[in-house]
Motif scaffolding. Structure first.
Motif, mmCIF file in Angstrom:
data_model
loop_
_atom_site.group_PDB
_atom_site.id
_atom_site.type_symbol
_atom_site.label_atom_id
_atom_site.label_comp_id
_atom_site.label_asym_id
_atom_site.label_seq_id
_atom_site.Cartn_x
_atom_site.Cartn_y
_atom_site.Cartn_z
ATOM 1 N N ASP A 79 0.805 -1.223 0.000
ATOM 2 C CA ASP A 79 0.000 0.000 0.000
ATOM 3 C C ASP A 79 0.835 1.269 0.000
ATOM 4 O O ASP A 79 0.297 2.376 -0.052
ATOM 5 C CB ASP A 79 -1.001 -0.017 1.163
ATOM 6 N N SER A 80 2.151 1.147 0.064
ATOM 7 C CA SER A 80 3.068 2.287 -0.054
ATOM 8 C C SER A 80 2.758 3.377 0.965
ATOM 9 O O SER A 80 2.995 4.563 0.712
ATOM 10 C CB SER A 80 3.028 2.874 -1.478
ATOM 11 N N GLY A 81 2.218 2.994 2.122
ATOM 12 C CA GLY A 81 1.966 3.975 3.156
ATOM 13 C C GLY A 81 0.744 4.835 2.933
ATOM 14 O O GLY A 81 0.536 5.824 3.644
ATOM 15 N N HIS A 82 -0.098 4.471 1.962
ATOM 16 C CA HIS A 82 -1.284 5.285 1.686
ATOM 17 C C HIS A 82 -2.523 4.783 2.422
ATOM 18 O O HIS A 82 -3.617 5.310 2.207
ATOM 19 C CB HIS A 82 -1.557 5.320 0.178
ATOM 20 N N GLY A 83 -2.383 3.747 3.239
ATOM 21 C CA GLY A 83 -3.525 3.252 3.995
ATOM 22 C C GLY A 83 -4.538 2.500 3.160
ATOM 23 O O GLY A 83 -5.711 2.401 3.541
ATOM 24 N N ARG A 84 -4.130 1.955 2.039
ATOM 25 C CA ARG A 84 -5.065 1.228 1.177
ATOM 26 C C ARG A 84 -5.338 -0.168 1.731
ATOM 27 O O ARG A 84 -4.505 -0.756 2.397
ATOM 28 C CB ARG A 84 -4.487 1.117 -0.238
ATOM 29 N N THR A 119 0.410 0.675 -9.660
ATOM 30 C CA THR A 119 1.526 1.174 -8.870
ATOM 31 C C THR A 119 1.574 2.694 -8.968
ATOM 32 O O THR A 119 1.288 3.266 -10.024
ATOM 33 C CB THR A 119 2.863 0.606 -9.374
ATOM 34 N N ASP A 120 1.944 3.342 -7.868
ATOM 35 C CA ASP A 120 2.029 4.803 -7.893
ATOM 36 C C ASP A 120 3.141 5.284 -8.816
ATOM 37 O O ASP A 120 3.008 6.308 -9.487
ATOM 38 C CB ASP A 120 2.261 5.337 -6.477
ATOM 39 N N SER A 121 4.244 4.518 -8.871
ATOM 40 C CA SER A 121 5.370 4.935 -9.711
ATOM 41 C C SER A 121 5.107 4.676 -11.192
ATOM 42 O O SER A 121 5.683 5.338 -12.054
ATOM 43 C CB SER A 121 6.638 4.190 -9.287
#
Length: 246
Positions: A79-84, A119-121
């Motif tokens: 979740d890359s720290g986004h709380g998903r 993915t965010d990237s």
């Protein structure tokens, strides 16, 4: 409806066609499917002399169950720290893959594209994709080559390493729409030419002229949408550059 998986009824018709001594092309025409589809079905299930509809249907179901068991579930997307919610992301990814496949994208290519898309990237290496999708490096390589050819992603070197990473192109849908517009305009031109050659007052000519009118409206709608998007997406490009002292 042509396309999709063969049904039990399709297989019954294939068996009946073989019993009549029909070739694959004729059986395919009756089913509304390519001859190659019929040939693969028959070859995979005993050949023309030993093909049985019920046995072929059961064998196909068995292969599907075995293939499904052989595919371990993909790991949840970090979740890359986004709380998903990882499970919600995974479920959405699977539904997005299904949607891409329904639009005509091959399944493996759809999986790779969706994996990059969530993915965010928008960037993953081949090793990342192998780990997330549980497939061989060769499968990733083939899928990436296809997507790259279609202009859906690009390759770039990982800084300070010999590896490559694959980068999602944020304008894939824009390019897809432009390609659709070009094809649509080619159909408009061909339809108008057909009406001219066949005669505008003839039934065939009227059919082509009507098609040209409809397709022209579609092209105009495409152009309006693209213009609206360009105006919305790049407002800074339309503003005059400020000079010092303004």
């Amino acid at each position: 409806m042509p396309g999709g998986r063969l049904t039990d009824e399709d297989r019954q018709q294939i068996a009946a066609g073989l019993a009549e001594g029909l070739g694959y092309a004729e059986i395919g025409r009756r089913l509304g499917r390519p001859a190659s589809t019929v040939m693969r079905e028959v070859t995979r299930n005993g050949g023309p002399d030993d093909y049985g509809a019920e046995r072929a249907h059961e064998a196909t179901r068995h292969r599907a169950r075995r293939h499904k068991r052989a595919q371990p579930p993909a790991p949840p997307i970090p979740d890359s720290g986004h709380g998903r919610d990882p499970q919600a992301v995974l479920d959405f990814t699977e539904s997005f893959i299904d949607l891409l496949a329904q639009q005509g994208l091959p399944r493996m290519e759809a999986r790779v594209l969706a994996c990059l898309y969530v993915t965010d990237s928008g960037t993953l290496t081949a090793a990342d994709l192998v780990q997330r999708l549980h497939v061989s490096p060769a499968s990733i390589s083939h899928a990436v080559a296809f997507l790259e050819q279609q202009g859906m992603l690009r390759r770039e070197r990982v800084p300070g390493a010999r590896r490559e990473r694959y980068v999602l192109d944020d304008e894939i849908w824009l390019r897809s729409m432009l390609a659709s517009l070009q094809m649509n305009e080619a159909l408009v031109a061909a339809s108008r030419r057909g009406a001219e050659i066949l005669g505008a007052a003839t039934p065939a000519g009227v059919r082509f002229e009507s098609s040209a009118e409809l397709l022209s409206l579609v092209s105009e709608a495409f152009r309006q949408v693209l213009e609206q998007w360009q105006n919305r997406a790049a407002p800074s490009a339309r503003r005059p550059a400020r000079t010092p002292g303004d």
